[in-house]
Design an enzyme around this catalytic site. Structure first.
Site, PDB file in Angstrom:
ATOM      1  N   PHE A 185      36.280 -15.499  11.366  1.00  0.00           N
ATOM      2  CA  PHE A 185      37.147 -14.599  10.031  1.00  0.00           C
ATOM      3  C   PHE A 185      36.143 -13.790   9.074  1.00  0.00           C
ATOM      4  CE2 PHE A 185      39.365 -18.779  11.131  1.00  0.00           C
ATOM      5  CZ  PHE A 185      40.295 -18.407  11.307  1.00  0.00           C
TER       6      PHE A 185
ATOM      7  N   CYS B  26      40.079 -21.719   1.366  1.00  0.00           N
ATOM      8  CA  CYS B  26      40.393 -21.250   0.000  1.00  0.00           C
ATOM      9  C   CYS B  26      41.794 -21.856  -0.711  1.00  0.00           C
ATOM     10  CB  CYS B  26      40.500 -19.800  -0.188  1.00  0.00           C
ATOM     11  SG  CYS B  26      41.278 -18.753   1.394  1.00  0.00           S
TER      12      CYS B  26
ATOM     13  N   ASP C 133      37.087 -11.118  13.852  1.00  0.00           N
ATOM     14  CA  ASP C 133      38.298 -10.939  12.835  1.00  0.00           C
ATOM     15  C   ASP C 133      39.371 -10.630  13.595  1.00  0.00           C
ATOM     16  OD1 ASP C 133      38.236 -11.277   9.613  1.00  0.00           O
ATOM     17  OD2 ASP C 133      39.871 -10.015  10.653  1.00  0.00           O
ATOM     18  N   SER C 134      40.630 -10.608  13.045  1.00  0.00           N
ATOM     19  CA  SER C 134      41.715 -10.067  13.946  1.00  0.00           C
ATOM     20  C   SER C 134      42.025  -8.499  13.285  1.00  0.00           C
ATOM     21  CB  SER C 134      43.057 -10.898  13.747  1.00  0.00           C
ATOM     22  OG  SER C 134      43.204 -11.135  12.253  1.00  0.00           O
TER      23      SER C 134
ATOM     24  N   ASN D  85      41.960 -12.951  18.006  1.00  0.00           N
ATOM     25  CA  ASN D  85      42.673 -14.380  17.254  1.00  0.00           C
ATOM     26  C   ASN D  85      41.617 -15.219  17.330  1.00  0.00           C
ATOM     27  OD1 ASN D  85      43.777 -16.635  16.747  1.00  0.00           O
ATOM     28  ND2 ASN D  85      45.860 -15.695  16.946  1.00  0.00           N
ATOM     29  N   ALA D  86      41.346 -15.624  16.023  1.00  0.00           N
ATOM     30  CA  ALA D  86      40.134 -16.709  16.072  1.00  0.00           C
ATOM     31  C   ALA D  86      40.518 -17.890  16.811  1.00  0.00           C
ATOM     32  CB  ALA D  86      39.836 -16.964  14.484  1.00  0.00           C
TER      33      ALA D  86
HETATM   34  N1  SAH Z   1      34.552 -14.270   5.562  1.00  0.00           N
HETATM   35  C1  SAH Z   1      35.262 -13.279   4.710  1.00  0.00           C
HETATM   36  C2  SAH Z   1      36.358 -13.572   4.127  1.00  0.00           C
HETATM   37  C3  SAH Z   1      37.416 -13.858   5.207  1.00  0.00           C
HETATM   38  S1  SAH Z   1      39.264 -13.787   4.532  1.00  0.00           S
HETATM   39  C4  SAH Z   1      34.255 -12.877   3.633  1.00  0.00           C
HETATM   40  O1  SAH Z   1      33.411 -13.635   3.192  1.00  0.00           O
HETATM   41  O2  SAH Z   1      34.409 -11.571   3.385  1.00  0.00           O
HETATM   42  C5  SAH Z   1      40.029 -14.045   5.995  1.00  0.00           C
HETATM   43  C6  SAH Z   1      39.953 -13.199   7.210  1.00  0.00           C
HETATM   44  O3  SAH Z   1      40.587 -13.610   8.292  1.00  0.00           O
HETATM   45  C7  SAH Z   1      40.488 -11.672   6.937  1.00  0.00           C
HETATM   46  O4  SAH Z   1      39.560 -10.845   7.265  1.00  0.00           O
HETATM   47  C8  SAH Z   1      41.635 -11.755   8.152  1.00  0.00           C
HETATM   48  O5  SAH Z   1      41.829 -10.474   8.595  1.00  0.00           O
HETATM   49  C9  SAH Z   1      41.403 -12.670   8.885  1.00  0.00           C
HETATM   50  N2  SAH Z   1      42.288 -13.343   9.892  1.00  0.00           N
HETATM   51  C10 SAH Z   1      43.641 -13.886   9.557  1.00  0.00           C
HETATM   52  N3  SAH Z   1      44.219 -14.531  10.269  1.00  0.00           N
HETATM   53  C11 SAH Z   1      43.183 -14.481  11.746  1.00  0.00           C
HETATM   54  C12 SAH Z   1      43.352 -14.962  13.078  1.00  0.00           C
HETATM   55  N4  SAH Z   1      44.338 -15.763  13.292  1.00  0.00           N
HETATM   56  N5  SAH Z   1      42.106 -14.652  13.729  1.00  0.00           N
HETATM   57  C13 SAH Z   1      41.038 -14.283  13.227  1.00  0.00           C
HETATM   58  N6  SAH Z   1      41.018 -13.408  12.213  1.00  0.00           N
HETATM   59  C14 SAH Z   1      41.995 -13.692  11.270  1.00  0.00           C
END
Ligand code: SAH
Length: 399
Positions: A234, A342, A255-256, A281-282
């Site tokens: 993410f 969060c 990231d997705s 997808n994570a």
């Molecule tokens: N770590 C980042 C903030 C993450 S916010 C920082 O410090 O800036 C959450 C992120 O998760 C977003 O960028 C969103 O695009 C991503 N996201 C949401 N669902 C997801 C999934 N299922 N798989 C991968 N990424 C995902």
């Protein structure tokens, strides 16, 4: 009785609340839910009103929303005769607070809503660009907006001010549809710096107001322990990944969102770093990687808020457990897991409990190296628990 010359709406319009609502305010909270509003006769959407208990005892001054379940947000325990002055004073106090406590960055939150006694207002500074969000009817009112923009201009002299709009909030507050855009100036892009790492900033792109400033101090903390091969899950625009890159032999960000990764790649170039970005997808990726036996020395998990309300808490906890379980499985002995949540609804104790369960399921021993929260420019007001929402655990993972 002669009328006071400064008589304004707050002196005459009254919100009457139940004893349960009054008890909540007495405990120091600033919200009263709609179910605790006994009478709101003549109170217009987004206006200032005095608040009393059922017997008419004065409790303070509030901003009213006719749509949100949070009908009342207190703005003062005193009568307020000049809202514009109050807003200006509060904004100046918020700026002064940051001048005292924020270090090593030109990107930080200037106004954190309830945390700065300005409920419904978010203002972030990104170097010479300011970005704000109006989250309530009262903050979105034309007169309030004018005061806020004028105070920000006087105090900060920004090159531009942008407004970011979240359609979900407009809907909740029954505000007319509009889109994000520049309110003042014509500069939409700049470069910001956090802990010596630089990032491109585009005022009209990205999520929230553009970056996740609440993680700024956690980036630096994570970098203190990171080593070897690192995976930032993410990763958004690469906040953690770029901080880890100086200390790790290899960094991969996942990231997705493709636009987020494209910006992450530009950020890597800006800092002359080589980072691999994977659009996936994570959940799927962690499942694949952990079953195929991939190993890392450092893993960051920073998912979006899974629990947007209490109702979704169980599902959220299951999500956190799965992510953490997979990550723990992939960490080499002596590895570091930086695990974040969060969601305000997920308590600190519950979050640690879920990770502990995950570690027991995969037979790994964890030690808590640091138990961290949001950066200090997002001040926590103890009487308003909702102002505390970010958890960032730094864990050492033994054999
Ligand atoms: N770590 C980042 C903030 C993450 S916010 C920082 O410090 O800036 C959450 C992120 O998760 C977003 O960028 C969103 O695009 C991503 N996201 C949401 N669902 C997801 C999934 N299922 N798989 C991968 N990424 C995902």
């Amino acid at each position: 009785m002669p009328q006071r010359p400064d008589l304004n709406i707050a002196d005459s319009i009254t919100l009457k609340i139940s004893s349960r609502g009054a008890a909540r305010l007495k405990a120091g909270h600033v919200w009263v839910y709609r179910s605790d509003v006994v009478a709101a006769d003549g109170v217009l959407p987004g206006t200032l009103a005095r608040v009393t208990d059922e017997r008419g005892k004065f409790l303070g001054t509030a901003l009213y929303s006719s749509a949100s379940q949070i009908a009342i947000r207190m703005i003062s325990s005193e009568p307020v005769s000049d809202l514009a002055k109050l807003l200006r004073d509060r904004i100046r106090a918020a700026i002064a607070y940051r001048e005292r406590i924020v270090r090593d960055t030109d990107a930080y939150r200037i106004v954190f809503s309830e945390g700065d006694f300005l409920p419904g207002l978010i203002v972030d500074r990104y170097n010479d660009i300011l970005s704000f969000q109006m989250l309530t009817q009262a903050m979105d009112a034309a007169s309030t907006r004018k005061t806020i923009v004028s105070e920000l201009t006087n105090s900060m002299t920004p090159a531009a001010i942008a407004e970011r709009v979240e359609p979900r909030i407009l809907e909740l507050e029954q505000l007319p549809a509009k889109s994000s855009g520049l309110i003042q100036g014509d500069k939409t892009g700049t470069v910001i710096s956090m802990n010596g790492v630089r990032f491109h900033y585009d005022a009209l792109e990205g999520q929230k107001t553009g970056a996740f400033l609440d993680q700024r101090e956690n980036y630096a903390a994570a970098a203190r322990y990171a080593r070897g091969e690192a995976l930032d899950v993410f990763c958004y625009q690469g906040g953690f990944a770029l901080h880890l890159a100086a200390h790790c032999s290899r960094v991969t960000g996942v990231d997705s969102s493709r636009p987020a990764l494209e910006q992450a790649d530009r950020n890597a170039a800006l800092n002359s770093r080589e980072i691999e970005w994977i659009e996936a997808n994570a959940f799927d990726l962690l499942k694949d990687y952990s079953t195929s036996g991939r190993k890392y020395d450092t893993i960051v998990l920073d998912p979006p808020a899974f629990a947007k309300s209490k109702r979704t808490l169980d599902t959220a906890l299951r999500g956190y457990k799965e992510l953490n379980l997979r990550a723990l499985k992939m960490l080499r002995p002596g590895g570091i897991l930086i695990s974040c949540s969060c969601s305000h609804h997920v308590g600190r104790a519950d979050f640690l409990e879920v990770i502990t369960q995950a570690s027991q399921d995969v037979h790994r021993t964890i030690h808590v190296v640091e138990n961290r929260g949001q950066a200090r420019d997002h001040p926590i007001l103890p009487t308003v628990p909702e102002t505390s929402y970010l958890k960032c655990l730094i864990l050492h993972v033994s054999a």
